[in-house]
Design a protein around this motif. Sequence first.
Motif, PDB file in Angstrom:
ATOM      1  N   ASP A 222      -3.481  -6.469   1.264  1.00  0.00           N
ATOM      2  CA  ASP A 222      -4.022  -5.656   2.355  1.00  0.00           C
ATOM      3  C   ASP A 222      -5.254  -4.892   1.851  1.00  0.00           C
ATOM      4  OD1 ASP A 222      -4.592  -3.941   4.437  1.00  0.00           O
ATOM      5  OD2 ASP A 222      -2.497  -3.423   4.824  1.00  0.00           O
TER       6      ASP A 222
ATOM      7  N   PRO B 121       0.800  -1.225   0.000  1.00  0.00           N
ATOM      8  CA  PRO B 121       0.000   0.000   0.000  1.00  0.00           C
ATOM      9  C   PRO B 121       0.833   1.276   0.000  1.00  0.00           C
ATOM     10  CG  PRO B 121      -0.934  -1.587   1.516  1.00  0.00           C
ATOM     11  CD  PRO B 121       0.385  -2.155   1.075  1.00  0.00           C
TER      12      PRO B 121
ATOM     13  N   ALA C   4     -10.585  -7.365   8.348  1.00  0.00           N
ATOM     14  CA  ALA C   4     -10.037  -6.065   8.719  1.00  0.00           C
ATOM     15  C   ALA C   4     -10.008  -5.936  10.236  1.00  0.00           C
ATOM     16  CB  ALA C   4     -10.881  -4.954   8.110  1.00  0.00           C
TER      17      ALA C   4
ATOM     18  N   LEU D 296      -9.100   1.803   1.535  1.00  0.00           N
ATOM     19  CA  LEU D 296      -9.020   3.149   2.106  1.00  0.00           C
ATOM     20  C   LEU D 296      -8.328   4.111   1.141  1.00  0.00           C
ATOM     21  CD1 LEU D 296      -9.674   4.716   4.736  1.00  0.00           C
ATOM     22  CD2 LEU D 296      -7.354   4.186   5.500  1.00  0.00           C
ATOM     23  N   LEU D 297      -7.225   3.670   0.545  1.00  0.00           N
ATOM     24  CA  LEU D 297      -6.516   4.511  -0.418  1.00  0.00           C
ATOM     25  C   LEU D 297      -7.378   4.830  -1.623  1.00  0.00           C
ATOM     26  CD1 LEU D 297      -2.875   3.080  -0.609  1.00  0.00           C
ATOM     27  CD2 LEU D 297      -3.529   5.421  -0.012  1.00  0.00           C
TER      28      LEU D 297
ATOM     29  N   ALA E  69      -6.219  -1.439   3.701  1.00  0.00           N
ATOM     30  CA  ALA E  69      -5.432  -0.260   3.334  1.00  0.00           C
ATOM     31  C   ALA E  69      -5.703   0.160   1.889  1.00  0.00           C
ATOM     32  CB  ALA E  69      -3.944  -0.549   3.533  1.00  0.00           C
TER      33      ALA E  69
ATOM     34  N   GLU F  17       0.472   4.261  -2.734  1.00  0.00           N
ATOM     35  CA  GLU F  17       0.233   5.670  -2.414  1.00  0.00           C
ATOM     36  C   GLU F  17       1.259   6.560  -3.103  1.00  0.00           C
ATOM     37  OE1 GLU F  17      -1.381   8.219   1.322  1.00  0.00           O
ATOM     38  OE2 GLU F  17      -0.048   6.542   1.782  1.00  0.00           O
TER      39      GLU F  17
END
Length: 389
Positions: free
Chosen positions: A147, A122, A176, A153-154, A150, A126
């Motif tokens: 993951d 991740p 999670a 979320l990204l 993560a 990013e």
Amino acid sequence: MPTFSLPCAPIHMLDLRAQHAPIQHELNAVLQQTLEEGAFIQGPAVQQFADELSAYLDDVYVVPCANGTDALQLALMSLQLPAGTEIIVPAFTYVATLEAAAVLGLVPVPADVRPDTFNLDPAAVEAALTPRTGAIIVVHLFGQCADLAALRLLADKHGVALIEDNAQAIGATFTAEAGPTWMAGTVGEVGTTSFFPSKNLGALGDGGALYTRDQARATYLRQLANHGQTRKYHHEHIGLNSRLDTIQAALLRVKLRYLPQWTVTRQHIAAHYDAALGGIPGVHTPVRDLRSTHVFHQYTLVIDQEAPDKLNRRDQLQAYLQLQQIPSVVYYPLPNHLQPAYAYLGYQAGQFPVAERLCRTVLSLPIHPALTQEQVTVVAAAVRTWATT
């Protein structure tokens, strides 16, 4: 180096004949039934299989298609991204993940992977995100979830889509922290899978499917997979001819019933390998992310390399195993950013060091539901003999 005698039946990397033998009568019966019905395209077994796979995957919408690469392409097509949009992909994966983007005029952007699980990092994702990014494709490599918490979320933070390439991890789950448990392939806007015969759920030919929790997207994907039409000869979109044929669907219905049992068998084989191979200097067994189950599409070792100018120890082990009549496979020997077909992207050696190191050091051992404990013992003993002699 001494030879290692084989006191057991021949060992195969994949043994579909042995795996199918206990259920061959069921496969024969549905094949005969499909031949007699004669509905070889969009016959009743296709929707039946889609419904049964949906139930297995916590009631997502399932759209069957012709193969796993088509599934990736259709997933990207459903996002309606303009040409030149960047698609973040793992630097260590099978080429189809990049290929699906490239053929649509999208730009594959590799991001490095984690050295322990081999899955998309991740933090690297990013760093690769730009205003031109339209989607992240995550591959659940070798049977273990990346993951998802993560990465979801990204994707949400940056307003991009998440696509899951779940060709190698059907049935795996990810939990999670203080959150839900997800089936692999059901977290992104679209999940994709392949039913290539070597997969954990394999057809007797090509096949694939897409998953989504969005009913409107499922409808759109069905149209895209069928020449962009819902009603014959009325084409609302530019699409593909990408259908799962009835014979494969009928056979997959039988095999789906055995998938949970086969998964447990793969996990037991992996545990036996772990116990037999643990503690060997320079030989590393697969690391598990404790948030994910592992369905072991592959059981992949990492073999330490002594120095860049030395002979590759992974290759030496593979050659030794071959002399002992034990198969093994390198997934994957050359990272995609260094493949000639993708030279136009402009990447150079050294830009994705983890992926490049894995290409030099990974080796997958035989693992399939018909592998016996005796055969696992023989494989592990050969590895240990090589490493300690």
